[in-house]
Design a protein around this motif. Sequence first.
Motif, mmCIF file in Angstrom:
data_model
loop_
_atom_site.group_PDB
_atom_site.id
_atom_site.type_symbol
_atom_site.label_atom_id
_atom_site.label_comp_id
_atom_site.label_asym_id
_atom_site.label_seq_id
_atom_site.Cartn_x
_atom_site.Cartn_y
_atom_site.Cartn_z
ATOM 1 N N ILE A 29 0.837 -1.208 0.000
ATOM 2 C CA ILE A 29 0.000 0.000 0.000
ATOM 3 C C ILE A 29 0.865 1.250 0.000
ATOM 4 O O ILE A 29 0.517 2.263 -0.617
ATOM 5 C CB ILE A 29 -0.967 -0.025 1.201
ATOM 6 C CG1 ILE A 29 -1.988 -1.148 1.013
ATOM 7 C CG2 ILE A 29 -1.670 1.312 1.360
ATOM 8 C CD1 ILE A 29 -2.969 -1.301 2.144
ATOM 9 N N THR A 30 1.989 1.180 0.684
ATOM 10 C CA THR A 30 2.906 2.321 0.658
ATOM 11 C C THR A 30 3.372 2.612 -0.765
ATOM 12 O O THR A 30 3.495 3.775 -1.171
ATOM 13 C CB THR A 30 4.127 2.035 1.560
ATOM 14 O OG1 THR A 30 3.675 1.797 2.891
ATOM 15 C CG2 THR A 30 5.071 3.219 1.548
ATOM 16 N N THR A 31 3.572 1.565 -1.500
ATOM 17 C CA THR A 31 4.073 1.733 -2.862
ATOM 18 C C THR A 31 2.961 2.046 -3.852
ATOM 19 O O THR A 31 3.078 2.954 -4.680
ATOM 20 C CB THR A 31 4.786 0.443 -3.324
ATOM 21 O OG1 THR A 31 5.802 0.134 -2.384
ATOM 22 C CG2 THR A 31 5.401 0.628 -4.704
ATOM 23 N N HIS A 32 1.869 1.317 -3.745
ATOM 24 C CA HIS A 32 0.833 1.403 -4.772
ATOM 25 C C HIS A 32 -0.428 2.124 -4.316
ATOM 26 O O HIS A 32 -1.324 2.383 -5.125
ATOM 27 C CB HIS A 32 0.454 -0.002 -5.249
ATOM 28 C CG HIS A 32 1.594 -0.766 -5.833
ATOM 29 N ND1 HIS A 32 2.404 -1.607 -5.061
ATOM 30 C CD2 HIS A 32 2.098 -0.815 -7.081
ATOM 31 C CE1 HIS A 32 3.332 -2.160 -5.833
ATOM 32 N NE2 HIS A 32 3.185 -1.688 -7.054
ATOM 33 N N GLY A 33 -0.526 2.399 -3.034
ATOM 34 C CA GLY A 33 -1.742 2.999 -2.538
ATOM 35 C C GLY A 33 -2.803 1.948 -2.274
ATOM 36 O O GLY A 33 -2.691 0.811 -2.713
ATOM 37 N N ASP A 34 -3.835 2.373 -1.528
ATOM 38 C CA ASP A 34 -4.888 1.413 -1.228
ATOM 39 C C ASP A 34 -5.976 1.485 -2.288
ATOM 40 O O ASP A 34 -5.852 2.173 -3.292
ATOM 41 C CB ASP A 34 -5.463 1.646 0.174
ATOM 42 C CG ASP A 34 -6.068 3.020 0.322
ATOM 43 O OD1 ASP A 34 -6.129 3.741 -0.687
ATOM 44 O OD2 ASP A 34 -6.468 3.375 1.428
ATOM 45 N N GLY A 35 -7.053 0.774 -2.035
ATOM 46 C CA GLY A 35 -8.098 0.633 -3.031
ATOM 47 C C GLY A 35 -7.893 -0.628 -3.840
ATOM 48 O O GLY A 35 -6.880 -1.319 -3.706
#
Length: 288
Positions: A29-35
Amino acid sequence: MGRSPCCVKEGLNRGAWTVYEDQILIDYITTHGDGKWKELPKKAGLNRCGKSCRLRWLNYLRPGIKRGNISAEEEELIMRLHRLLGNRWSLIAGRLPGRTDNEIKNYWNTSLSKKLRAGDQTPEKQVVINKSKGKKMVEAAGNSALSTLSSKVSQEPPRVIRTKAVRCTRVFFPPQQGSECHHVDETMINKREEPALASSSSGFNCTPSTLSSIIQADGDYSNFLTDLDIGELLSMPDFLQFCSEGIDHQENDNVIMDGEDLPWFSDYPFSAPYEIMLPESTDDRCNT
DNA sequence: AATAGTCGCAACCGCCAACAT
DNA sequence: TATGTTGGCGGTTGCGACTAT
């Protein structure tokens, strides 16, 4: 309409998360974001349901989560908000920075509900009908541990807003004098990272000085909860007074238990006049 | 020390609204 | 407009920790 499962449950890890799984989720999530929660576990290499990932992130791993004991101030705020909103934990959590709906829900179910029950000897008792589930919640008032709240509560008729599980995407703020109508995306409301929802997007700026005017303006309480955090709330004598007294002054008290004789807007998460939520058109009510 | 009972919390489940097609 | 998908919410459960006996 058919409903597909959120994930294939066979072979997925369940139960408590390991440190290793946590780290994978955080890194992803840090890299790609959530969702995109459904795709996330596969892409991240987690053998978990997407829903489980979402829950783990939102309730535990997300930055800014405040762990530890609920303070007395927070407890009082939870009590007051619950009285206004009912079991709308996400909304309540949105007013408590760093706290999650799950945490508040747990705290209520384990601690506060007992405190309330402890005061059940008092004659006054609030019976809240949750129509969506057809269940009854019994809330008692007058607990000594909650004296600041209950001293007033115990003298009042039930006033808990119905907690029908509906969701609106827009909130309509009735125009104040000299201001325009404002539509605010509800998703903004629930983002605690954006404490000044209304002030930034609509021009409202609910400061202690404006709170009084809002509350006193023809019983229009529609804004006062939207952009407050606990610090702000507790710095507002008006808020505390309002929560225990202000709503008494309404002549047209529509917040009742059984839903009979309610105006159409009573099905909204916030029953007017506390918070008026209107769709874009009158035919587009979100109460079905 | 062992056992039973209680508590607190993380996680799961089912439902539903919003969104996409 | 109808149908399918996704995300979010509230209720509930399961289990480890803690306390009482």
